[in-house]
Design an enzyme around this catalytic site. Structure first.
Site, mmCIF file in Angstrom:
data_model
loop_
_atom_site.group_PDB
_atom_site.id
_atom_site.type_symbol
_atom_site.label_atom_id
_atom_site.label_comp_id
_atom_site.label_asym_id
_atom_site.label_seq_id
_atom_site.Cartn_x
_atom_site.Cartn_y
_atom_site.Cartn_z
ATOM 1 C CE LYS A 106 -0.787 16.776 11.914
ATOM 2 N NZ LYS A 106 -0.279 17.243 10.601
ATOM 3 C CG PHE A 115 9.926 11.878 6.767
ATOM 4 C CD1 PHE A 115 10.194 12.868 5.851
ATOM 5 C CD2 PHE A 115 9.705 12.251 8.090
ATOM 6 C CE1 PHE A 115 10.240 14.203 6.224
ATOM 7 C CE2 PHE A 115 9.752 13.575 8.480
ATOM 8 C CZ PHE A 115 10.008 14.559 7.540
ATOM 9 C CB ILE A 132 -0.807 0.265 10.867
ATOM 10 C CG1 ILE A 132 0.474 0.816 11.515
ATOM 11 C CG2 ILE A 132 -0.949 -1.220 11.121
ATOM 12 C CD1 ILE A 132 0.508 0.671 13.027
ATOM 13 N N GLY A 133 0.030 2.652 8.463
ATOM 14 C CA GLY A 133 -0.043 4.088 8.220
ATOM 15 C C GLY A 133 1.070 4.560 7.301
ATOM 16 C CB THR A 180 -1.200 21.131 10.927
ATOM 17 O OG1 THR A 180 -0.265 20.046 10.974
ATOM 18 C CG2 THR A 180 -2.285 20.824 9.905
#
Length: 473
Positions: A261, A149, A144-145, A295
């Site tokens: 984020k 890593f 799903i993602g 980020t």
């Protein structure tokens, strides 16, 4: 009537220990003996049985000791006493061989043992517990993602859905992020909240680390802002309030998230937001100017400029997200961290009246502008989270109902959609696979494996968020 057969002398627990200790072939390979706490002072043994401090057991001399004791295979009470004394002495020798930093070992030289242990794993002692969970306990459904890593899987165990984060140790080491993944595991073991992604298991094998957490079917806000381009004021207020409740819990526990984020904000089936990814979160301390990860587009100016910072950095990121949801772009953009830093130093972004979309309130604009203040002391929330709740934009907002999930979310993800970009997953998975192949040899070093000692975790608590599978096709 048949009598229950008695345990043979050869298979008794005591004789099994004796037989193990009497193995005649010795090699550099080692076995671990789990012995009760028997102090060497409780038995009297000649000094010859201790070749040097912290050494392995001398089995030849141990065998001699056994012969001297003249232990016979007998069921008499006297022989049982002799056996008990001998076992106590054997265990005393084992205790004397214990090293300060490792388990108790005896040496064994058999070719078979040498073959089996040729590429032994170096993992934390806790992982050898028979009750320690592993990936075989889960049914893997689909990816799903993709993270920096490795993959995130949707998995199932005992009828419940989970998200499993599978992280390549080779990638973690290559990207110099061991402290990050160990830090996340440590923090997650201490935190549990409705508006966080909570952890239930953590374990490892030779190549990967695994985190088993709440599964959210709604996708992350990066995916949805990419589709929607903008959200309306009602939707944005609900998102901001949900994120704030999660941040408030972290801050009460003295933790700065430092990477708020859209990618780290995940929706459940009802549209509530949950905060994830505590990899660069840190316990608040006075001197933290060296903690500069984050980020760039969402990073507060004080972090960007390597200054000491407080919980207010999370509120700055919250302001960036609200700005993005309102206008469809971030306040500061650039191709690099340096470009974004230069823009921040050059000007203070403020939403102008001419930029405000239709049907947005003045209070909403003021809220966002005050969160985006470059100077921390001027930023909304600098003096505490209560400033967020007391702002006019949240006047009469039902915080308690939101906390109890009693409100209806104004944006609910489509339950029939995947809510993630499969094409992006394929691209990033190929990039990760190439890096892993290039660096997998790092894991042959026992010291590399030892960096992940103590990663294992198993929660005793029930799931906080239970996914309703009846709504899934």
């Amino acid at each position: 009537m048949k009598q229950t057969p008695k345990m043979s002398q050869a298979s008794s627990p005591n004789n099994k220990l004796i037989n193990t200790l009497l193995l005649k072939s010795k090699s550099p390979s080692q076995y671990t003996i789990q012995s009760p706490a028997v102090s060497p002072t409780q038995v009297s043994l000649p000094k010859a049985f201790y070749p040097h401090k912290n050494s392995s057991i001398d089995l030849t001399k141990l065998a001699t000791l056994m012969k001297q004791q003249k232990v016979k295979q007998s069921s008499s009470e006297g022989s049982k006493d002799s056996m008990t004394q001998l076992i106590a002495k054997a265990r005393a020798i084992a205790m004397s061989a214990k090293t300060p930093s490792g388990p108790i070992h005896i040496r064994n030289d058999s070719a078979q043992v040498r073959k089996v242990n040729k590429e032994s794993e170096v993992i934390s002692p806790k992982a050898t517990d028979a009750k320690q969970i592993n990936k075989a306990a889960f049914t893997f459904e689909y990816v799903i993602g993709i993270g920096g890593f490795g993959k995130v899987w949707r998995v199932k165990r005992t009828g419940q859905q989970f998200a499993m984060k599978e992280m390549s140790k080779a990638l973690v080491i290559t990207k110099k992020s061991v402290n990050s993944v160990m830090n996340e595991r440590m923090l997650l073991s201490q935190l549990k909240h409705t508006f966080l992604i909570n952890m239930y298991y953590a374990f490892q094998d030779r190549e990967n680390l695994y985190l088993v957490m709440d599964y959210m079917c709604g996708g992350d806000l990066r995916f949805h802002i990419g589709r929607m381009r903008r959200f309306n004021e009602e939707q944005t207020k609900f998102f901001v309030a949900s994120i704030f409740i999660g941040l408030e819990y972290l801050h009460i526990n003295n933790i700065i998230h430092r990477d708020i984020k859209p990618e780290n904000l995940v929706l459940d089936e009802k549209g509530f937001v949950h905060i994830t990814d505590l990899g660069i979160a840190r316990v608040m301390k006075q001197e933290n100017s060296s903690d500069t990860s984050g980020t760039p587009g969402y990073m507060a100016p004080e972090v960007m400029c390597r200054q000491n910072h407080t919980f207010a950095v999370d509120y700055y990121a919250l302001g960036v997200i609200a700005y993005e949801f309102m206008l469809g772009r971030r306040p500061y953009v650039g191709r690099s961290r340096q470009e974004i830093r230069d823009q921040i130093l050059a000007r203070q972004v403020q939403i102008k009246a001419s930029e405000v979309p239709p049907n947005w309130s003045v209070e909403a604009v003021d809220f966002v502008n005050r969160l985006l203040q470059r100077k921390p002391a001027s930023r909304l929330g600098f003096n505490g989270g209560h400033e967020i709740k007391l702002h006019p934009w949240f006047k009469n907002f039902p915080w308690s109902k939101l906390q109890n999930r009693e409100l209806k979310a104004p944006f609910v993800p489509n339950p029939s959609d995947d809510n993630f970009d499969q094409r992006q997953i394929v691209i990033e998975d190929e990039e990760n696979a190439e890096l892993i192949a290039q660096n997998i040899q790092l894991l042959r070093d026992p010291n590399a494996q030892q960096q992940f000692a103590g990663y294992e975790y198993q929660s005793n608590n029930e799931k906080i968020f239970v996914f309703d599978q009846s709504k899934q096709s």
